[in-house]
Design a protein around this motif. Structure first.
Motif, short mmCIF file in Angstrom:
data_model
loop_
_atom_site.label_atom_id
_atom_site.label_comp_id
_atom_site.label_asym_id
_atom_site.label_seq_id
_atom_site.Cartn_x
_atom_site.Cartn_y
_atom_site.Cartn_z
N ARG A 279 5.31 82.83 -92.54
CA ARG A 279 3.84 82.85 -92.74
C ARG A 279 3.20 83.63 -91.58
O ARG A 279 2.81 83.07 -90.56
N GLU A 280 3.14 84.94 -91.75
CA GLU A 280 2.61 85.76 -90.67
C GLU A 280 1.13 85.47 -90.40
O GLU A 280 0.65 85.66 -89.28
N ASP A 281 0.41 85.00 -91.42
CA ASP A 281 -1.01 84.72 -91.20
C ASP A 281 -1.23 83.54 -90.26
O ASP A 281 -2.30 83.39 -89.65
N ASP B 107 -2.28 81.81 -84.82
CA ASP B 107 -2.82 80.49 -84.46
C ASP B 107 -1.78 79.66 -83.73
O ASP B 107 -2.09 78.95 -82.74
N LEU B 108 -0.52 79.73 -84.17
CA LEU B 108 0.53 78.96 -83.51
C LEU B 108 0.78 79.49 -82.10
O LEU B 108 1.03 78.72 -81.15
N GLY C 254 6.47 74.48 -81.48
CA GLY C 254 7.66 75.33 -81.62
C GLY C 254 8.36 75.10 -82.95
O GLY C 254 8.82 76.06 -83.60
N LEU C 255 8.45 73.81 -83.37
CA LEU C 255 9.09 73.52 -84.67
C LEU C 255 8.30 74.15 -85.81
O LEU C 255 8.89 74.71 -86.75
N LEU C 256 6.98 74.04 -85.74
CA LEU C 256 6.16 74.64 -86.80
C LEU C 256 6.34 76.16 -86.84
O LEU C 256 6.40 76.76 -87.91
N ALA C 257 6.42 76.76 -85.66
CA ALA C 257 6.59 78.22 -85.62
C ALA C 257 7.89 78.64 -86.28
O ALA C 257 7.97 79.68 -86.94
N ARG C 258 8.98 77.83 -86.09
CA ARG C 258 10.26 78.17 -86.72
C ARG C 258 10.19 78.00 -88.23
O ARG C 258 10.67 78.85 -89.00
N LYS C 259 9.61 76.88 -88.65
CA LYS C 259 9.58 76.60 -90.09
C LYS C 259 8.67 77.58 -90.83
O LYS C 259 8.89 77.86 -92.00
N LEU C 260 7.63 78.03 -90.12
CA LEU C 260 6.65 78.87 -90.80
C LEU C 260 6.72 80.31 -90.31
O LEU C 260 5.72 81.04 -90.32
#
Length: 683
Positions: free
Chosen positions: A487-489, A493-494, A478-484
């Motif tokens: 980055r639609e690409d 994957d997330l 979840g944290l990665l999804a917020r930070k990135l």
């Protein structure tokens, strides 16, 4: 004397019926751990065991492969056809059968009945040259083998002449040349052993086929017997020897007994009559004139190599018709069936043949146990007095004493006694005071409970160990999804990571549900209203109608109450209904839920019946096992029915199913209507 092991056992087919023990005249069957096998040195190759075994656990040595090899070779091959052939090949003219055999690759087809004519002449010469007394014919190889093994003192009373088969082989090789290979075709299994014996100076017969094997040979060679081009038998031509397939035919064809009521002749046929007669003849004065025709079968037309169709009388008549036909066709003035053999229009000049044979005893008699030893064996099977010896024959032996002797000789087991085994089983049942069916159910439930308990312990440990890492994985995903988020690409994957982690959490939750001890809180419930509310809330009609699936509750004739933990029973029924719906998704159908009291018992039965694809037979024993599922990857954890099984057991109930592939499945859950006085239990 070299011998082949003719009768063979297919162990996986043996089912403790003891039919082979019952029908073996030589007591050549040994029972070890309930399985019957042939003792080669005691066997006389009569073939009775192969005909009485319903599961084909007894079979005989195949000669088909060797014969096919001979036919593919360069040397000419002669088919020596037994005189009982009309009994097997009904509806096929003799000339057509000869043509079929030649189409299959045989260069010559000769009647073994000619060898019988030669043997008859040798019998007459021997009886004329020797003092009168007891003599036993030696044309039946199984009967000869029985005398040598179990009446060795009478071996000198066997007429010292080869069998018609060996006489025919000598004649064929004397006329056509020693390079001719000979194959016997007939009804007799014992011929397979006879051709393997060292019978110098008689030439060897290369192979022996039963009539059943002849059909397979013709099929293998692509020959349709009824459509073959007719052909004649090759010389030498047979005469009265065609009477050999009948009991008494040997004596009549040899001119040794015009009157079968003559006390100086005796015809014995069939293994029981033969064994009894030979034992009686031990007390016969060997100097008193008596000629015995000994046949192990009831005539060769009913031999073990004939196809079993239950038409023994009809088969006998077919052979009679052939004999009459040949008698009518015999040349004028030839004396019926005794016409001299010819080649074309010229008499056939055959060199002198040596048809003598020497018989060597092969004593297979076993020591006779003492009375004390016999009584000890009987006592171990609860036979302490004469009235305890039922002599029922279920073990294959005619009396309990004979069976006890077989145990002492290493041929039988004490557990073969059916009354004793039944008595022991009844005693155990009485001591346990549990009917067999209930005992089996208890055993099955214990096994399932042990499996579930072991899996529960494993599941609990695995679930607790996985929960924390999965929580961490979800958090950081979840944290990665917020930070990135820019980055639609990376977003697909997330998202996939999150979805798969959530699926793992769901599986872990199921593991915990399966493993944890649940508190069962009973309360009295009116079942009709509760089920109606459950179906309306969990399975609305709209979405199901789109899939052409209907769910209905069968109405109750009157209000029905029972003590249940509604939360847990809801989980059970939802699992069963959901499985039924999923089984009908491809073709639609109707799912019916019903509940009714069990007649004569204070119990209630829930039933969930679908019209789905059904449960394949191979999956039925595993249906309640944890992690077993027939659904696709990602569509099920395989824990639903395991949890259902556990909940039902906590309610002191039972669950089972009935299923037919392509028709549907019905799950039944049966529970006590009134639970224990304590309204809240921990199980």
């Amino acid at each position: 004397m070299a011998q082949r092991e003719v009768i063979q056992t297919i162990k996986q087919n043996c089912r403790r019926c003891y039919s082979c023990v019952r029908e073996c005249p030589a007591r050549a069957i040994r029972i070890v751990e309930g399985q019957a096998s042939v003792v080669p040195e005691r066997c006389v190759a009569c073939g009775n065991c192969t005909t009485v075994c319903a599961l084909s656990a007894k079979t005989y040595l195949s000669g088909l492969e060797h014969t096919l090899g001979l036919l593919r070779g360069e040397a000419p091959v002669a088919a020596l056809l037994a005189p009982s052939f009309p009994a097997e090949f009904s509806g096929i003219a003799p000339e057509t059968l000869v043509g079929a055999l030649k189409a299959a690759g045989f260069h010559l087809v000769v009647e073994v009945a000619y060898g019988a004519d030669l043997v008859n002449e040798a019998y007459r010469e021997h009886l004329a040259a020797n003092p009168p007394g007891l003599w036993i014919t030696s044309s039946c190889p199984a009967a000869v083998d029985y005398v040598l093994k179990y009446q060795p003192g009478m071996a000198t009373r066997l007429l010292p002449v080869v069998s018609p088969l060996l006489a025919t082989a000598q004649a064929v090789k004397a006329w056509y040349g020693p390079e001719v290979r000979c194959v016997f075709l007939g009804p007799c299994i014992a011929k397979k052993r006879e051709i393997g014996e060292v019978t110098s100076p008689s030439p060897a017969v290369d192979e022996a086929l039963t009539f059943q094997e002849v059909w397979r040979l013709l099929e293998e060679r692509g020959v349709r017997p009824g459509l073959a081009t007719p052909a004649s038998f090759d010389p030498p031509r047979a005469g009265d020897g065609r009477l050999y397939p009948f009991a008494g035919g040997l004596l009549r064809s040899a001119g040794l007994a015009n009157d079968l009521t003559d006390p100086a002749v005796m015809v014995v046929s069939g293994h029981r009559e033969l064994v009894e007669a030979l034992h009686d003849l031990e007390r016969h004065d060997p100097t008193e004139p008596l000629l015995v025709e000994a046949l192990m079968c009831r005539g060769c037309h009913a031999g073990p190599g004939v196809s079993a169709d239950g038409r023994r009388l009809a088969s006998k008549n077919l052979v009679k018709q052939y004999v009459k036909q040949c008698e009518t066709a015999a040349p004028s003035g030839a004396g019926g069936l005794t016409a001299s053999p010819t080649v074309g229009s010229q008499p056939w000049q055959l060199p002198a043949l040596d048809l003598r044979r020497t018989f060597v005893p092969d004593d297979q008699r076993l020591p006779v146990p003492t009375e004390q030893e016999i009584r000890a064996v009987l006592a171990r099977t609860n036979k302490f007095a004469v009235e305890d010896e039922l002599n029922c024959g279920a073990c294959g032996y005619p009396t309990c004493r004979e069976k006890a002797k077989a145990v002492l000789r290493g041929l039988a087991e004490e557990a073969m006694c059916l009354p004793f085994v039944i008595e022991q089983a009844e005693r155990v049942c009485h001591e346990l005071k549990v009917p067999w069916r209930e005992l089996r159910d208890v055993h099955r439930h214990l096994i399932n409970t042990e499996k579930l308990a072991s899996m529960g312990q494993l599941a609990a440990g695995v679930a607790h160990e996985l929960n924390n890492p999965l929580g961490t994985l979800l958090l950081y995903t979840g944290l990665l999804a917020r930070k990135l988020r820019e980055r639609e690409d990376l977003q697909p994957d997330l998202c996939l990571l999150t979805e798969e982690a959530q699926r793992c959490k769901k599986i872990v939750a199921g593991l915990l549900d399966f493993a944890r001890q649940n508190r069962v809180s009973f309360r009295t419930v009116e079942l009709g209203g509760w089920l109606q509310h459950l179906l309306e809330g969990s399975f609305p009609a709209g979405p199901l109608a789109e899939k052409r699936i209907g769910v209905q509750l069968e109405p109750l004739s009157e209000p029905l109450h029972a003590d249940l933990d509604t939360d847990q029973l809801t989980q059970v029924l939802v699992n069963l209904i959901q499985n039924g719906i999923e089984s009908m998704e491809e073709r639609g159908g109707r799912l019916t839920v019903s509940v009714a009291p069990v007649p004569g018992a204070d119990r209630v039965r829930f039933s969930v019946a679908d019209q789905g694809s059904g449960i394949p037979p191979g999956d039925r024993d595993r249906i309640f096992q944890p992690f077993f599922t027939t659904k696709g990857i990602g569509k099920g954890t395989g824990l639903g029915l395991s949890i259902t099984y556990g909940i039902v057991k906590m309610h002191r109930g039972t669950i089972w199913f009935e299923s037919q592939v392509g028709v549907g499945t019905v799950f039944h859950v049966e529970l006590p209507r009134t639970q224990a006085q304590t309204r809240s239990l921990v199980v």
